[in-house]
Design an enzyme around this catalytic site. Structure first.
Site, PDB file in Angstrom:
ATOM      1  N   GLY A  69      -9.199   5.006 -10.708  1.00 42.22           N
ATOM      2  CA  GLY A  69      -8.452   4.147 -11.995  1.00 42.22           C
ATOM      3  C   GLY A  69      -9.199   3.439 -12.758  1.00 42.22           C
ATOM      4  O   GLY A  69      -9.187   3.483 -14.104  1.00 42.22           O
ATOM      5  N   THR A  70      -9.924   2.395 -12.100  1.00 40.40           N
ATOM      6  CA  THR A  70     -10.719   1.389 -13.033  1.00 40.40           C
ATOM      7  C   THR A  70     -11.794   2.226 -14.070  1.00 40.40           C
ATOM      8  O   THR A  70     -11.968   1.833 -15.236  1.00 40.40           O
ATOM      9  CB  THR A  70     -11.491   0.439 -12.040  1.00 40.40           C
ATOM     10  OG1 THR A  70     -10.323  -0.245 -11.445  1.00 40.40           O
ATOM     11  CG2 THR A  70     -12.326  -0.569 -12.829  1.00 40.40           C
ATOM     12  N   GLN A 177       0.862   2.519 -11.817  1.00 40.78           N
ATOM     13  CA  GLN A 177       1.886   2.180 -10.928  1.00 40.78           C
ATOM     14  C   GLN A 177       3.140   2.939 -11.252  1.00 40.78           C
ATOM     15  O   GLN A 177       3.902   3.187 -10.224  1.00 40.78           O
ATOM     16  CB  GLN A 177       2.187   0.714 -11.042  1.00 40.78           C
ATOM     17  CG  GLN A 177       1.335  -0.503 -10.679  1.00 40.78           C
ATOM     18  CD  GLN A 177       1.222  -0.420  -9.025  1.00 40.78           C
ATOM     19  OE1 GLN A 177       2.139   0.238  -8.399  1.00 40.78           O
ATOM     20  NE2 GLN A 177       0.090  -0.772  -8.626  1.00 40.78           N
ATOM     21  N   SER A 194      -4.385   6.206 -11.384  1.00 43.72           N
ATOM     22  CA  SER A 194      -5.296   6.464 -10.045  1.00 43.72           C
ATOM     23  C   SER A 194      -4.187   7.091  -8.813  1.00 43.72           C
ATOM     24  O   SER A 194      -3.228   6.380  -8.458  1.00 43.72           O
ATOM     25  CB  SER A 194      -5.429   4.738  -9.686  1.00 43.72           C
ATOM     26  OG  SER A 194      -6.364   4.723  -8.508  1.00 43.72           O
ATOM     27  N   ALA A 195      -5.147   7.924  -8.074  1.00 44.27           N
ATOM     28  CA  ALA A 195      -4.517   8.765  -7.166  1.00 44.27           C
ATOM     29  C   ALA A 195      -3.932   7.966  -5.773  1.00 44.27           C
ATOM     30  O   ALA A 195      -2.715   8.256  -5.421  1.00 44.27           O
ATOM     31  CB  ALA A 195      -5.308   9.903  -6.793  1.00 44.27           C
ATOM     32  N   HIS A 196      -4.622   6.886  -5.657  1.00 40.73           N
ATOM     33  CA  HIS A 196      -4.300   6.176  -4.298  1.00 40.73           C
ATOM     34  C   HIS A 196      -3.068   5.393  -4.298  1.00 40.73           C
ATOM     35  O   HIS A 196      -2.457   5.118  -3.588  1.00 40.73           O
ATOM     36  CB  HIS A 196      -5.327   5.313  -3.852  1.00 40.73           C
ATOM     37  CG  HIS A 196      -5.785   4.202  -4.446  1.00 40.73           C
ATOM     38  ND1 HIS A 196      -5.291   2.951  -4.150  1.00 40.73           N
ATOM     39  CD2 HIS A 196      -6.504   3.904  -5.514  1.00 40.73           C
ATOM     40  CE1 HIS A 196      -5.590   2.221  -5.129  1.00 40.73           C
ATOM     41  NE2 HIS A 196      -6.336   2.413  -5.982  1.00 40.73           N
ATOM     42  N   CYS A 320      -4.738 -15.794  -5.987  1.00 38.73           N
ATOM     43  CA  CYS A 320      -5.585 -16.994  -5.708  1.00 38.73           C
ATOM     44  C   CYS A 320      -6.042 -16.826  -4.268  1.00 38.73           C
ATOM     45  O   CYS A 320      -5.302 -16.613  -3.406  1.00 38.73           O
ATOM     46  CB  CYS A 320      -4.524 -18.223  -6.066  1.00 38.73           C
ATOM     47  SG  CYS A 320      -5.403 -19.726  -5.586  1.00 38.73           S
TER      48      CYS A 320
END
Length: 460
Positions: A69-70, A177, A194-196, A320
Site C-alpha cells: 500500500g505504501t 482502511q 493495501s491487501a493485508h 510514541c
C-alpha cells in the site's frame, strides 16, 4: 489470545488462504509468455484484476497491483505530480494522512515543491470547505484518506471530490482502511489500498488511476503493470488478495452491523468503567470495527504491555515509542492526549464474549498502571490555598508532567496558576489536552532555561 489490531493487519482470510495455496500450483509462470503455463498465469492475473476493479469501482485497465500500500501511495503521488508538473508543484493533504502520504509530501518539499496541511477538528475530520480553500492555481494534487487509520473517523470524500473537480485538481484517496467495508464515494481520480488490511496477504497493494488523469510514472520504464509497478507480479498473492476482497465485501454489510454494535459497547462502557477516559474520533461517521480511547495519567506503551500479558493484542493510537519519543501526528492534529491511548480494531468474526472479557480486564489493568506511575486516584484534596505553584518535571517523560500537574492543581485558589516545567515534547500536546478534559484553562507556553514552561489556570 484475543487479537484486536485488525487496523494494523487483519488475520489472513480463509478464502485468501485457499486461493493462495491453489494459485501456487497454477500461477508460477511468467504471465507475459504465450506458452500454456504463461497463458494460465496470465488468466489468473486478469481475473484477479477484474475482481479487484469491480470492488474498487473502476475499469480493469485503470488498476495495477503494487508491492504494498505504501508503494502504491508513493507511486500515485509522484506520478500525478510529475504528470501535472506544468500546473505547479503544490500538494494539498489533510493533517491526519497516513505516514506514507506525509513522507511523499516531505520528499516534494525537499525537491523544491510545497504542500499545505488542512487541519482537522477534534473528531479527526476535515472541513470540506476548508479543504477547498487550500486548493490553489498551482495545486497539482490533493490527498484525502477515506477513513483514518488511528481513530476510524470517515472523511467527507464526496464533498471534497466535488470541490477538487471544480478546481481541476485530481484527488488521491487512501482507502486502505475502508475498502474492505465498501466502495469509496465516486469523484476520486486516484485510489490506493493495501491487501493485508482486509485479510489478504501482505505485500500486495492496489493503485487505480482514472482514465484522463495526467500521470507520468517515475523511475526506469517497465513493461509490466502498465509501467506503473515494475517487476514480476506475485500472482499467487495477487489472486489471494482479490479473492479475499470479494469475500469480505460479500460479508461486509452483516459483519459491519455486528462489529459496530460491539464497538459501540466499548465506546459506551469504557468511560463508565474507567475514570478519566476520553473516547476519541467521530461517534457516528466512523469505521465499524475501530475505536480509540485516551486514558489520563497512563503511559501507553506500559498499558499495551499489560494488556498483552492479559492476552489482548491491541495497539496504541499514539506512535510514541521509547526509540523515537515522537507523538502521533494524528492525535496531535486532533488536540487530544497523545499518551495513554489504546486503539481497538476488531477483526471479522470477533465474538461478543471476547469484548466482554476485555471490558472486565481493562479497569484493573489501567488502575494498576496508574498506581505504578503514582497517578492521583481521585481529585486532589482541598488544602489551604497556596500562591501560584511551579512544578519541575524536567527530565521526566509524559504522562509524569501531567500527573504532577493533577496532583497540585487543587492546592492553588481558583484563578491562580500552576506552571509545569517540562522538556518532553509530548507535554506540549498533553497538558492542553488535559486542560480540555478537566475543564481548566491552558494559558500557554513560555520559554524556560531548559525545556518549556506550561501555564495552567485553575477554573474549577
Amino acid at each position: 489470545m484475543s487479537y484486536f489490531d485488525a487496523a494494523s493487519s487483519a488475520p489472513l482470510h480463509p478464502v485468501a488462504r485457499q486461493a493462495l495455496l491453489a494459485s501456487l500450483d497454477e500461477g508460477w509462470a511468467d504471465p507475459a509468455r504465450l506458452y500454456r503455463e504463461g497463458r494460465r498465469a496470465g488468466m489468473l492475473l486478469d481475473a484477479a484484476r477484474e475482481a479487484a476493479a469491480e470492488a474498487v469501482g473502476c475499469r480493469p485497465d485503470e488498476l495495477v497491483f503494487t508491492s504494498s500500500g505504501t508503494r502504491a501511495v508513493h507511486t500515485a503521488v509522484s506520478g500525478a505530480l510529475s504528470g501535472r508538473r506544468r500546473v505547479g508543484r503544490h500538494l494539498v493533504l489533510s493533517a491526519v494522512e497516513h505516514s506514507s502520504v506525509l513522507h511523499a509530501a516531505a520528499a516534494l518539499e525537499a525537491a523544491g515543491g510545497s504542500f499545505t496541511e488542512v487541519p482537522v477538528d477534534r473528531t479527526g475530520a476535515v472541513d470540506a470547505s476548508g479543504f477547498g480553500r487550500a486548493l490553489r492555481a498551482d495545486t497539482a494534487l490533493a490527498c484525502l484518506q477515506s477513513a483514518n487509520h488511528e481513530v476510524g473517523t470517515e472523511q467527507p470524500v464526496a464533498a471534497v471530490a466535488e470541490l477538487c473537480a471544480a478546481a481541476g485538481v485530481p484527488l488521491l484517496v487512501d482507502a486502505a482502511q475502508s475498502l474492505g467495508w465498501g466502495p469509496v464515494p465516486g469523484g476520486w481520480s486516484l485510489l490506493t489500498a493495501s491487501a493485508h488490511k482486509w485479510g489478504g496477504p501482505a505485500g500486495v497493494g492496489l493503485l487505480a488511476v482514472r482514465k484522463g488523469v495526467r500521470f507520468a510514472p517515475q523511475g526506469p520504464a517497465d513493461e509490466r503493470e502498465s509501467g506503473r509497478a515494475p517487476g514480476f507480479e506475485n500472482i499467487p498473492a495477487v489472486v489471494a488478495a482479490a479473492a479475499s476482497l470479494r469475500a469480505v465485501r460479500a460479508e461486509a454489510e452483516a459483519e459491519a452491523a455486528r462489529l459496530r454494535a460491539l464497538v459501540g459497547r466499548i465506546r459506551a462502557e469504557v468511560p463508565r468503567l474507567v475514570p478519566d477516559v476520553e473516547v476519541v474520533g467521530d461517534p457516528e461517521r466512523r469505521l465499524p470495527h475501530l475505536v480509540t480511547f485516551s486514558c489520563l495519567y497512563v503511559d501507553g506503551e506500559t498499558l499495551l504491555h499489560e494488556l498483552d500479558r492479559a492476552d489482548f493484542s491491541v495497539s496504541s493510537g499514539s506512535s510514541c515509542t521509547s526509540s523515537t519519543l515522537t507523538p502521533s501526528h494524528v492525535l496531535k492534529a486532533m488536540g487530544v492526549l497523545t499518551e495513554g491511548n489504546v486503539r481497538v480494531s476488531l477483526p471479522t468474526g470477533t465474538a461478543a464474549a471476547e469484548v466482554d472479557r476485555f471490558l472486565e480486564v481493562l479497569p484493573g489493568v489501567v488502575a494498576e498502571v496508574r498506581l505504578r506511575l503514582g497517578a492521583p486516584a481521585a481529585p486532589a484534596p482541598s488544602r489551604a490555598p497556596s500562591a501560584s505553584l511551579v512544578v519541575d518535571s524536567l527530565g521526566r517523560r509524559c504522562p509524569v508532567p501531567v500527573i504532577e500537574l493533577a496532583k497540585v492543581i487543587g492546592e492553588v485558589p481558583v484563578g491562580a496558576t500552576v506552571t509545569v516545567l517540562a522538556d518532553d515534547e509530548a507535554a506540549r500536546l498533553d497538558i492542553p489536552a488535559w486542560c480540555e478534559m478537566r475543564e481548566q484553562e491552558y494559558v500557554g507556553e513560555e520559554p524556560a532555561d531548559r525545556g518549556s514552561a506550561y501555564v495552567v489556570r485553575r477554573l474549577t
